[in-house]
Design an enzyme around this catalytic site. Structure first.
Site, PDB file in Angstrom:
ATOM      1  N   CYS A 162       0.808  -1.219   0.000  1.00  0.00           N
ATOM      2  CA  CYS A 162       0.000   0.000   0.000  1.00  0.00           C
ATOM      3  C   CYS A 162       0.841   1.270   0.000  1.00  0.00           C
ATOM      4  CB  CYS A 162      -0.943   0.008   1.200  1.00  0.00           C
ATOM      5  SG  CYS A 162      -2.122  -1.357   1.197  1.00  0.00           S
ATOM      6  N   HIS A 206      -3.664   7.255   0.784  1.00  0.00           N
ATOM      7  CA  HIS A 206      -3.881   5.908   0.267  1.00  0.00           C
ATOM      8  C   HIS A 206      -5.321   5.504   0.543  1.00  0.00           C
ATOM      9  CE1 HIS A 206      -3.934   1.651  -0.238  1.00  0.00           C
ATOM     10  NE2 HIS A 206      -3.936   1.410   1.061  1.00  0.00           N
ATOM     11  N   ASN A 246      -9.741  -0.582  -2.648  1.00  0.00           N
ATOM     12  CA  ASN A 246      -8.328  -0.410  -2.306  1.00  0.00           C
ATOM     13  C   ASN A 246      -7.487  -1.061  -3.404  1.00  0.00           C
ATOM     14  OD1 ASN A 246      -5.726  -0.567  -1.276  1.00  0.00           O
ATOM     15  ND2 ASN A 246      -6.346  -1.278   0.743  1.00  0.00           N
TER      16      ASN A 246
END
Length: 335
Positions: free
Chosen positions: A115, A262, A292
């Site tokens: 991530c 993020h 995501n």
């Protein structure tokens, strides 16, 4: 001493839209449950039989970014590719980009920081440019999650979150030190590595063991996430990384024109927004549409924010990420 700035942005997401209602047909879940916990309404998943992969999506985004930068592929000096889902166990996707774009034999580096991948990749490209080694660096974040998810009720806590997609940026040398990347700040805490991970395959469970076991109940090949534990750490580390970046540049939270977090969970982004007292127009979220996309999430969001005219010349832009590793970081830039 040179500075580096982004001069071209591009993104690509698969056409196939998977809604929360679609997921309710695969597993015991529903739209309300998913939105309440994550903020996600839909995501893009590569359709079976599609030619899309992490590398090909990255190449599509890269072509757009290079064109918008006003460059040709032959003017790119180096490639940095961030992903947790490479097409092959090895080699990495960076060399595939060199081939797919028919580029000169420039170097290609792969980043495995999940991530935080794009934030790490930007910091690496920034250093190559600031030292004068390269002039134009292509930075890509791309992920193909959907092929590796447990799409049953057993895996719903993870599988409803992730989506596929890619984004790319061209970073270039500038002698104007008031523009571009002002600083980057990177951290890790490996003792929590197994709180968000895919445990298999690994060197302790290699091909012979995999073939011998042939165990349909083995879930080690699917992503595992200790959701509440990750959430609690994320909200702290996000804030720390942002504060660290602001302090390094003698900036206040009021100086932030656009925060690109993020896209892990809308609740995390909203928590950070409240902590810093930022308005809705100072924070860009698109997890509602894409889920995501790990290493691709920051660059897809940055590209969309720029495309929608929400980032203007002279703006202070903050990128921040937290994820598996644990790793986290921030980038402060002047647009």
């Amino acid at each position: 001493m040179y500075n580096s700035k982004i001069i071209g942005l591009g993104k690509y997401v698969p056409e196939n839209v998977v809604t929360n209602d679609d997921l309710s047909k695969m597993m015991d879940t529903n739209d309300e449950w998913i939105q309440e916990r994550t903020g996600i309404k839909e995501r893009r998943w590569i359709e079976k039989g599609s030619e899309d992969t992490s590398a090909t999506m990255g190449a599509k985004a890269a072509r757009i970014a290079i064109e918008r930068a006003g460059l040709t592929k032959d003017e790119i000096d180096f490639i940095v590719f961030a992903t947790l889902s490479p097409d092959y166990y090895f080699p990495g996707c960076g060399v595939q980009i060199q081939d797919m774009l028919d580029m000169p034999t420039v170097g290609a580096l792969d980043i495995r920081n999940q991530c935080s991948g794009f934030v790490y990749a930007v910091s690496v490209a920034d250093q190559f440019i600031k030292t004068g080694m390269y002039k134009n660096v292509l930075v890509i974040g791309s992920e193909y999650h959907s092929g590796g998810l447990d799409k049953t009720t057993r895996g719903r806590g993870v599988s409803v979150i992730f989506g596929d997609g890619a984004g790319a940026a061209v970073m270039s040398r500038t002698e104007d030190n008031s523009k571009g990347v002002l600083s980057s700040h990177l951290h890790s805490e490996g003792k929590y590595a197994e709180e968000l991970t895919v445990l298999g395959p690994n060197i302790k469970k290699w091909v012979p063991e995999i073939l011998e076991a042939n165990d349909p109940e083995d879930t080690s090949y699917y992503p595992y996430m200790n959701g509440q534990f990750v959430f609690k750490h994320a909200v702290v580390r996000f804030s720390e990384a942002i504060i660290e970046g602001l302090q390094a540049n003698n900036l206040q939270k009021e100086d932030i024109d656009m925060l690109i977090p993020h896209q892990a969970n809308l609740r995390i982004s909203q928590f950070v927004q409240r902590k810093f007292g930022l308005r809705d127009d100072q924070v860009f979220n698109n997890i509602q549409k894409y889920g995501n996309t790990t290493a691709a999430s920051v660059i897809i969001a940055l590209t969309e924010a720029w495309e929608e005219g929400k980032i203007k010349d002279g703006d202070t832009v903050v990128l921040a990420a937290f994820g598996s590793g644990f790793t986290w970081g921030s980038v402060i830039m002047k647009w």
